[in-house]
Design a protein around this motif. Structure first.
Motif, PDB file in Angstrom:
ATOM      1  N   LEU A 183      42.147 -18.193  43.025  1.00 18.49           N
ATOM      2  CA  LEU A 183      41.775 -19.031  44.163  1.00 18.49           C
ATOM      3  C   LEU A 183      42.518 -18.614  45.427  1.00 18.49           C
ATOM      4  N   SER A 184      43.759 -18.191  45.273  1.00 19.05           N
ATOM      5  CA  SER A 184      44.532 -17.719  46.418  1.00 19.05           C
ATOM      6  C   SER A 184      43.887 -16.489  47.039  1.00 19.05           C
ATOM      7  N   LEU A 185      43.471 -15.550  46.191  1.00 15.69           N
ATOM      8  CA  LEU A 185      42.828 -14.336  46.696  1.00 15.69           C
ATOM      9  C   LEU A 185      41.534 -14.660  47.429  1.00 15.69           C
ATOM     10  N   LEU A 186      40.748 -15.573  46.869  1.00 14.22           N
ATOM     11  CA  LEU A 186      39.433 -15.869  47.439  1.00 14.22           C
ATOM     12  C   LEU A 186      39.488 -16.749  48.686  1.00 14.22           C
TER      13      LEU A 186
ATOM     14  N   LEU B 253      37.570 -29.889  46.958  1.00 12.15           N
ATOM     15  CA  LEU B 253      36.380 -30.422  46.301  1.00 12.15           C
ATOM     16  C   LEU B 253      36.774 -31.376  45.184  1.00 12.15           C
ATOM     17  N   SER B 254      36.035 -32.448  45.042  1.00 18.41           N
ATOM     18  CA  SER B 254      36.265 -33.408  43.966  1.00 18.41           C
ATOM     19  C   SER B 254      35.196 -33.220  42.896  1.00 18.41           C
ATOM     20  N   ILE B 255      35.621 -32.771  41.742  1.00 14.74           N
ATOM     21  CA  ILE B 255      34.718 -32.578  40.608  1.00 14.74           C
ATOM     22  C   ILE B 255      34.657 -33.879  39.811  1.00 14.74           C
ATOM     23  N   ARG B 256      33.455 -34.318  39.482  1.00 17.54           N
ATOM     24  CA  ARG B 256      33.284 -35.595  38.803  1.00 17.54           C
ATOM     25  C   ARG B 256      32.995 -35.374  37.317  1.00 17.54           C
TER      26      ARG B 256
ATOM     27  N   PRO C 257      30.654 -29.859  42.956  1.00 18.08           N
ATOM     28  CA  PRO C 257      30.072 -29.565  44.266  1.00 18.08           C
ATOM     29  C   PRO C 257      30.349 -28.115  44.664  1.00 18.08           C
ATOM     30  N   SER C 258      29.715 -27.658  45.706  1.00 13.37           N
ATOM     31  CA  SER C 258      29.860 -26.271  46.149  1.00 13.37           C
ATOM     32  C   SER C 258      30.713 -26.186  47.398  1.00 13.37           C
ATOM     33  N   VAL C 259      31.694 -25.300  47.390  1.00  8.77           N
ATOM     34  CA  VAL C 259      32.495 -25.098  48.580  1.00  8.77           C
ATOM     35  C   VAL C 259      31.648 -24.480  49.696  1.00  8.77           C
ATOM     36  N   VAL C 260      30.638 -23.697  49.322  1.00  8.18           N
ATOM     37  CA  VAL C 260      29.764 -23.080  50.314  1.00  8.18           C
ATOM     38  C   VAL C 260      28.963 -24.163  51.038  1.00  8.18           C
ATOM     39  N   ALA C 261      28.363 -25.071  50.270  1.00  3.86           N
ATOM     40  CA  ALA C 261      27.600 -26.158  50.861  1.00  3.86           C
ATOM     41  C   ALA C 261      28.494 -27.071  51.677  1.00  3.86           C
ATOM     42  N   SER C 262      29.718 -27.287  51.188  1.00  3.77           N
ATOM     43  CA  SER C 262      30.658 -28.156  51.888  1.00  3.77           C
ATOM     44  C   SER C 262      31.001 -27.590  53.257  1.00  3.77           C
ATOM     45  N   ARG C 263      31.184 -26.275  53.348  1.00  6.43           N
ATOM     46  CA  ARG C 263      31.533 -25.657  54.618  1.00  6.43           C
ATOM     47  C   ARG C 263      30.348 -25.669  55.587  1.00  6.43           C
ATOM     48  N   LYS C 264      29.113 -25.530  55.032  1.00  7.89           N
ATOM     49  CA  LYS C 264      27.935 -25.555  55.880  1.00  7.89           C
ATOM     50  C   LYS C 264      27.710 -26.914  56.505  1.00  7.89           C
TER      51      LYS C 264
ATOM     52  N   LEU D 236      43.198 -28.070  40.344  1.00  3.78           N
ATOM     53  CA  LEU D 236      43.412 -26.876  41.168  1.00  3.78           C
ATOM     54  C   LEU D 236      42.288 -26.674  42.176  1.00  3.78           C
ATOM     55  N   VAL D 237      41.060 -26.919  41.734  1.00  4.80           N
ATOM     56  CA  VAL D 237      39.920 -26.789  42.643  1.00  4.80           C
ATOM     57  C   VAL D 237      40.088 -27.750  43.821  1.00  4.80           C
ATOM     58  N   LYS D 238      40.548 -28.932  43.545  1.00  4.56           N
ATOM     59  CA  LYS D 238      40.754 -29.904  44.621  1.00  4.56           C
ATOM     60  C   LYS D 238      41.845 -29.439  45.573  1.00  4.56           C
ATOM     61  N   MET D 239      42.926 -28.867  45.030  1.00  9.47           N
ATOM     62  CA  MET D 239      44.041 -28.415  45.854  1.00  9.47           C
ATOM     63  C   MET D 239      43.643 -27.255  46.765  1.00  9.47           C
TER      64      MET D 239
END
Length: 347
Positions: free
Chosen positions: A22-25, A322-325, A339-346, A315-318
């Motif tokens: 996640l750090s790299l990406l 994103l909040s995974i349910r 949820p998608s980080v791509v959609a969230s940024r859009k 970790l995804v939230k940090m």
């Protein structure tokens, strides 16, 4: 800089490996403390360092604390660099876990195909065997648009290691939405007992016990003698091939453990998976969370999430916000919505 408590959740090596990916990406530097604090031998071990070194190499990163036994690490990424790499883990350290550390960065952040060679363990307890990558994990990623080719050259069993395999990762700009809620019909059920430098009778006892416990046709399950292994080894792999997914469940033989005991452990996990009537097994669930979050999101149905899975969610939230349910639908049947980080940024 993000600060991560390495003792949270499952508190093991997965926390470190996922943080590196996640750090790299996200180009987010992080510091992780209390690495493997609850383990009998805390701190970084050889295969954890191998993951750090692999991430450092493809990310041209700067690290502090990357040493055997270290309980703190600081990681400063500097881009993602495609190329040809060889990672020698040493001994029987898991090569598949190192691969999973750098797979998504090279897949989603690489500018050209990367060729990877791994040397070390291919069939290790507490790690996905090569067969799981080949038959279960990568085929699901392929449905999302990922192209990753792998080839096994030599098995590497614990404790001798000596395995060799290669992977070619073709970068993509995005991963599709994943919806894996039903596995469809079970089309085939069979098992394979891998044996290297040990008595064939052990494989036969494992297969006899497994098939008897699960009422599987014995003629569909056969032993496989592994040639050219650097040392003795044994792995029992049960495969459940369904319309929409193939699940591979594995048990490993070890000195002092009866063949029947190995088979009983695999049979219990197979029975649980089949009884839940879900497509995604326990181990695949936590491995799909990052591709879904970094891609177009998704929904899966699985058994009760493991601590590894819950740690991935934190970790995804940090890293991504994103909040995974997770929702329990029935006993040992859970739905996970990512949820998608791509959609969230859009948005």
């Amino acid at each position: 800089m993000l600060t991560i408590d390495g003792s949270m959740g499952e508190g093991g090596g997965q926390l470190l490996r996922s943080s590196l990916a996640l750090s790299l990406l996200t180009s987010t530097p992080f510091q992780i403390t209390k690495i493997r604090a609850g383990r009998a031998r805390p701190g970084l071990m050889r295969q954890h360092l191998a993951a750090v070194h692999a991430a450092t190499e493809i990310g041209r990163a700067r690290t502090e604390g990357a040493a055997m036994g270290s309980t703190e690490l600081t990681f400063h990424p500097n881009g993602i660099h495609s190329g040809d790499y060889t990672f020698a883990i040493g001994g029987a350290g898991s090569t598949t876990l190192v691969f999973q550390t750098i797979l998504l960065p090279l897949l989603l952040g690489g500018k050209a195909p990367s060729t990877l060679t791994f040397e070390g363990g291919t069939h290790n307890p507490m790690a996905p065997p090569f067969d799981f990558l080949e038959r279960t994990f990568l085929p699901v990623l392929a449905t999302l648009g990922a192209r990753v080719d792998i080839r096994l050259e030599r098995h590497g069993f614990y404790p001798a290691g000596g395995g060799v395999w290669t992977a070619t990762v073709h970068p993509t700009t995005e991963l599709a939405h994943l919806e894996l809620l039903h596995r469809g019909e079970v089309r085939a059920r069979h098992a394979t007992a891998l044996i290297a430098q040990i008595a064939p009778a052990i494989a036969l006892r494992e297969l006899d016990t497994l098939c008897n416990l699960l009422s599987w046709e014995r003629e569909d399950s056969k032993p496989t003698v592994v040639r050219h292994s650097h040392g003795p080894g044994n792995a029992l792999l049960a495969t459940i091939a369904c319309d929409h997914v193939i699940e591979v469940i594995t048990g490993f033989g070890e000195r002092g453990v009866r063949a029947e005991t190995v088979a009983e452990g695999v049979a219990r996990e197979v029975a649980r998976y089949l009884a839940a009537n879900v497509p995604v097994g326990e181990h695949l669930a936590d491995q799909l969370l990052l591709p879904m979050a970094l891609g177009a999101g998704g929904t899966i149905r699985t058994v009760k999430p493991s601590m590894h899975c819950l740690t991935q969610i934190e970790l995804v939230k940090m890293f991504l916000g994103l909040s995974i349910r997770t929702t329990e639908e029935a006993p040992d049947v859970w739905r996970i919505d990512v949820p998608s980080v791509v959609a969230s940024r859009k948005s």
